[in-house]
Design a protein around this motif. Structure first.
Motif, PDB file in Angstrom:
ATOM      1  N   ARG A 147       0.894  -1.239   0.121  1.00 40.88           N
ATOM      2  CA  ARG A 147       0.109   0.173   0.059  1.00 40.88           C
ATOM      3  C   ARG A 147       0.829   1.360  -0.051  1.00 40.88           C
ATOM      4  N   VAL A 158       0.112   5.473  -0.304  1.00 39.13           N
ATOM      5  CA  VAL A 158      -0.704   6.649  -0.585  1.00 39.13           C
ATOM      6  C   VAL A 158       0.087   7.950  -1.155  1.00 39.13           C
ATOM      7  N   GLY A 168       4.419   4.700   2.304  1.00 40.32           N
ATOM      8  CA  GLY A 168       4.148   3.428   2.115  1.00 40.32           C
ATOM      9  C   GLY A 168       4.284   2.198   3.243  1.00 40.32           C
ATOM     10  N   ASP A 169       3.689   1.136   3.053  1.00 46.05           N
ATOM     11  CA  ASP A 169       3.905   0.002   4.035  1.00 46.05           C
ATOM     12  C   ASP A 169       5.065  -0.789   3.771  1.00 46.05           C
TER      13      ASP A 169
END
Length: 192
Positions: free
Chosen positions: A155, A157, A174-175
């Motif tokens: 993920r 954003v 991000g992750d």
């Protein structure tokens, strides 16, 4: 600072001293020396990159790394609407030098710390390929950055922020799944 830096965003508050109490012994297991500076900032030199998933580390060109508290998180000018709630705390993890070896080491350190602290990674700008310095901050740059991050798992954003003079631009956050994939990408680099 002349190398890249990333932010680590925490969504549960922790005392910075407690974070250091957790992180310092871990760093000391593969870094030396680990030095606490005024204000509890840390400087450290990695002696064994395998501790964070890197094969034998060639120390040529690899410099000091640092960890400090980010007093600007949460920031008033950033749009956190992509999250269920805004970050409550931030850390800055950076490299004192640039170059591919420092980008790789910083990326691996960020991945390990983000996993350890349950943090998201603020890339401090838009990630793109081949190089973010080639981007001009226009729609074409944004399209290239969006295409790159969409091609990787995890993920990510876009967090918008004020650029001054009434403008807005974006940074990627991000992750760990995304960062792990980005580290394996042939064009991996961090924003400098």
């Amino acid at each position: 600072m002349s190398g890249p830096a990333v932010g680590l965003w925490l969504f549960e508050p922790r005392e910075y001293g407690d974070i250091l109490a957790d992180v310092v012994p871990w760093l000391e297991s593969f870094c030396e020396p680990v030095e606490t500076k005024v204000g509890s900032d840390l400087d450290f030199w990695v002696r064994d990159g395998s501790a964070v998933g890197l094969p034998a580390l060639d120390p040529t060109g690899v410099g000091v790394f640092f960890l400090s508290e980010d007093e600007e998180i949460p920031a008033e000018d950033e749009d956190y609407s992509a999250f269920s709630r805004p970050p409550v705390q931030g850390l800055v993890l950076g490299a004192g030098c640039s170059g591919p070896a420092n980008h790789q080491m910083l990326g691996h350190l960020a991945l390990a710390l983000a996993e350890r602290l349950d943090a998201l990674i603020d890339f401090d700008g838009l990630l793109s390929h081949p190089n973010p310095r080639d981007d001009t901050g226009d729609e074409a740059s944004l399209d290239r950055a969006r295409a790159l991050v969409a091609s990787l798992p995890g993920r990510v954003v876009e967090v918008s922020y004020d650029t001054g003079g009434g403008g807005r631009w974006f940074r990627h956050v991000g992750d760990v799944k995304f960062l792990a994939a980005w580290l394996q990408h042939p064009g991996f680099h961090l924003v400098k």
